[in-house]
Design a protein around this motif. Sequence first.
Motif, PDB file in Angstrom:
ATOM      1  N   HIS A  41     -33.350 -12.822   3.255  1.00  0.00           N
ATOM      2  CA  HIS A  41     -32.854 -15.073   3.021  1.00  0.00           C
ATOM      3  C   HIS A  41     -31.823 -15.110   2.791  1.00  0.00           C
ATOM      4  O   HIS A  41     -31.698 -16.353   4.322  1.00  0.00           O
ATOM      5  CB  HIS A  41     -32.923 -15.288   1.046  1.00  0.00           C
ATOM      6  N   GLY A  42     -30.341 -14.693   2.734  1.00  0.00           N
ATOM      7  CA  GLY A  42     -29.644 -15.010   2.965  1.00  0.00           C
ATOM      8  C   GLY A  42     -28.741 -16.639   2.687  1.00  0.00           C
ATOM      9  O   GLY A  42     -28.042 -16.895   2.904  1.00  0.00           O
ATOM     10  N   ASP A  43     -29.353 -17.462   1.397  1.00  0.00           N
ATOM     11  CA  ASP A  43     -28.739 -18.318   0.918  1.00  0.00           C
ATOM     12  C   ASP A  43     -29.557 -18.621   0.535  1.00  0.00           C
ATOM     13  O   ASP A  43     -30.012 -20.069  -0.402  1.00  0.00           O
ATOM     14  CB  ASP A  43     -28.596 -19.627   2.383  1.00  0.00           C
ATOM     15  N   ALA A  44     -29.702 -18.422  -1.065  1.00  0.00           N
ATOM     16  CA  ALA A  44     -31.148 -18.140  -1.938  1.00  0.00           C
ATOM     17  C   ALA A  44     -29.935 -18.679  -3.196  1.00  0.00           C
ATOM     18  O   ALA A  44     -29.871 -18.176  -4.300  1.00  0.00           O
ATOM     19  CB  ALA A  44     -31.664 -16.752  -2.626  1.00  0.00           C
ATOM     20  N   HIS A  45     -29.835 -20.217  -2.837  1.00  0.00           N
ATOM     21  CA  HIS A  45     -28.964 -20.654  -4.435  1.00  0.00           C
ATOM     22  C   HIS A  45     -30.029 -21.379  -4.720  1.00  0.00           C
ATOM     23  O   HIS A  45     -30.641 -21.909  -4.451  1.00  0.00           O
ATOM     24  CB  HIS A  45     -28.123 -21.382  -3.585  1.00  0.00           C
ATOM     25  N   ALA A  46     -29.713 -22.092  -6.180  1.00  0.00           N
ATOM     26  CA  ALA A  46     -30.612 -22.838  -5.993  1.00  0.00           C
ATOM     27  C   ALA A  46     -31.253 -24.293  -5.729  1.00  0.00           C
ATOM     28  O   ALA A  46     -32.717 -24.373  -6.204  1.00  0.00           O
ATOM     29  CB  ALA A  46     -29.912 -23.436  -8.068  1.00  0.00           C
ATOM     30  N   ARG A  94     -26.540 -11.739  10.089  1.00  0.00           N
ATOM     31  CA  ARG A  94     -25.404 -12.240   9.766  1.00  0.00           C
ATOM     32  C   ARG A  94     -24.361 -12.569   9.429  1.00  0.00           C
ATOM     33  O   ARG A  94     -23.281 -12.796   9.191  1.00  0.00           O
ATOM     34  CB  ARG A  94     -26.476 -13.629   9.077  1.00  0.00           C
ATOM     35  N   ALA A  95     -23.934 -11.918   8.182  1.00  0.00           N
ATOM     36  CA  ALA A  95     -22.583 -10.922   7.585  1.00  0.00           C
ATOM     37  C   ALA A  95     -21.647 -10.681   8.791  1.00  0.00           C
ATOM     38  O   ALA A  95     -20.503 -11.316   8.772  1.00  0.00           O
ATOM     39  CB  ALA A  95     -23.185  -9.922   6.227  1.00  0.00           C
ATOM     40  N   ALA A  96     -22.448  -9.666   9.967  1.00  0.00           N
ATOM     41  CA  ALA A  96     -21.239  -9.905  11.241  1.00  0.00           C
ATOM     42  C   ALA A  96     -20.954 -10.695  11.843  1.00  0.00           C
ATOM     43  O   ALA A  96     -19.748 -10.717  12.405  1.00  0.00           O
ATOM     44  CB  ALA A  96     -22.624  -8.141  11.160  1.00  0.00           C
ATOM     45  N   GLU A  97     -22.166 -11.124  11.956  1.00  0.00           N
ATOM     46  CA  GLU A  97     -22.106 -12.068  12.936  1.00  0.00           C
ATOM     47  C   GLU A  97     -20.560 -12.888  12.151  1.00  0.00           C
ATOM     48  O   GLU A  97     -20.070 -13.833  13.490  1.00  0.00           O
ATOM     49  CB  GLU A  97     -23.116 -13.056  13.669  1.00  0.00           C
ATOM     50  N   LEU A  98     -20.829 -13.456  11.049  1.00  0.00           N
ATOM     51  CA  LEU A  98     -20.120 -14.474  10.155  1.00  0.00           C
ATOM     52  C   LEU A  98     -18.366 -14.074  10.558  1.00  0.00           C
ATOM     53  O   LEU A  98     -17.577 -14.319  10.433  1.00  0.00           O
ATOM     54  CB  LEU A  98     -20.328 -14.680   8.757  1.00  0.00           C
ATOM     55  N   SER A  99     -18.200 -13.006  10.334  1.00  0.00           N
ATOM     56  CA  SER A  99     -17.439 -11.791  10.287  1.00  0.00           C
ATOM     57  C   SER A  99     -16.730 -11.549  11.608  1.00  0.00           C
ATOM     58  O   SER A  99     -15.083 -12.209  11.975  1.00  0.00           O
ATOM     59  CB  SER A  99     -16.900 -10.444  10.051  1.00  0.00           C
ATOM     60  N   ARG A 100     -16.884 -12.249  12.899  1.00  0.00           N
ATOM     61  CA  ARG A 100     -16.365 -12.759  13.698  1.00  0.00           C
ATOM     62  C   ARG A 100     -16.401 -14.016  14.274  1.00  0.00           C
ATOM     63  O   ARG A 100     -15.863 -14.093  15.288  1.00  0.00           O
ATOM     64  CB  ARG A 100     -17.005 -11.435  15.161  1.00  0.00           C
TER      65      ARG A 100
END
Length: 358
Positions: A236-241, A179-185
């Motif tokens: 997980h990629g989105d582990a906020h509270a 996902r990080a790579a896809e977000l960067s593009r």
Amino acid sequence: MPTTITRQSPAQPKVTVPATLEEALDRAWLSQALADVSGGAAVTSVEQVEVIRTVATKVRFAVTFSGSEKRHGFCLKGLLDVDEMTARGGPTCVLEADFYSKVAPTIPDMRVPECVSAVIDREAQQAVIIMRDLITHGARFCSALEPFSADEALQSLTELSKLHARSGFLGGADWIRPRAAELSRMTYVTPEMLQELLDGPRGDNLSPHVRDARRLVAAMKELAARDGQRRQFMIHGDAHAGNIFRTAEGAGLIDWQLLQRGGWAVDLAYHLNAVLPTQVAERDERQLLREYLAMMRGHGLEMPDENEAWSQYREAAIYGFYLWSITRRVDPQITVQFTDRLGKAVTRHESHALLGVV
């Protein structure tokens, strides 16, 4: 068996994915969707308990089945009563259903809701999941804005370590994307749009260098490049509270729509700097990193030494900051707090400099 632990795959009934709350709570539809739970008994009554609408809708409800007066509590999550664009669905809807169907059964000691039914339309990229209602079993869901103590963060790190330790699952699981790579593009948020967002309230307490869209985009691209060369973990990629719940047994994780493959540090830096007030993170994050590394070694994984791990952690702070900098469809109060906390982490750790962005 604790109701918060998934040990088997949910049923995947061949029924239509509901588009409205009315359709989702229809007795005939629920009778088919919950047939595996009821043993084929029809749903005789449905009581709506609570509806929570964000991008997706979560509806808590209780049903009775034919032949019994016992009430069974469930929570359904899906895109219900949404606008035409959102109603088109997307890979994240199916991704979460696949997490409960394919991943969760392989990690029986990780605390997640018990998903009993996953209704998936892969062609339309639509899905809903039906889980046991944790609240009826005493669980409490954290709010997105809830500050964690270091001890509370350690509990959720324990659950993340269980996920990361099962990263052998990634072999052959190409549907779990970097996902990080896809977000960067991605191009749907242009640098000009990003700069406008950072010039708003979310960037009020950040330095001009940190709220510079050009530098942030460059840093995200470099982080993605480096991260892709490192060992890949299931994260997980989105582990906020807001995606954490608590029971008497400990913390648990929900909302798997950003499940991805990437470096462990991406999850760690995002989680700690999203849930901990800045002053607590400054004081305790390095010790929490040590605790995490010890957990992972206890799971039998080789991990970098503390200095290298600390460097990766400091770089990875860019991910969460970028994710919340581009966020537009969330309560502004939440967006401002997360962007501020994560932006201050980027400042504190000199993430841009570490990534070679001037």
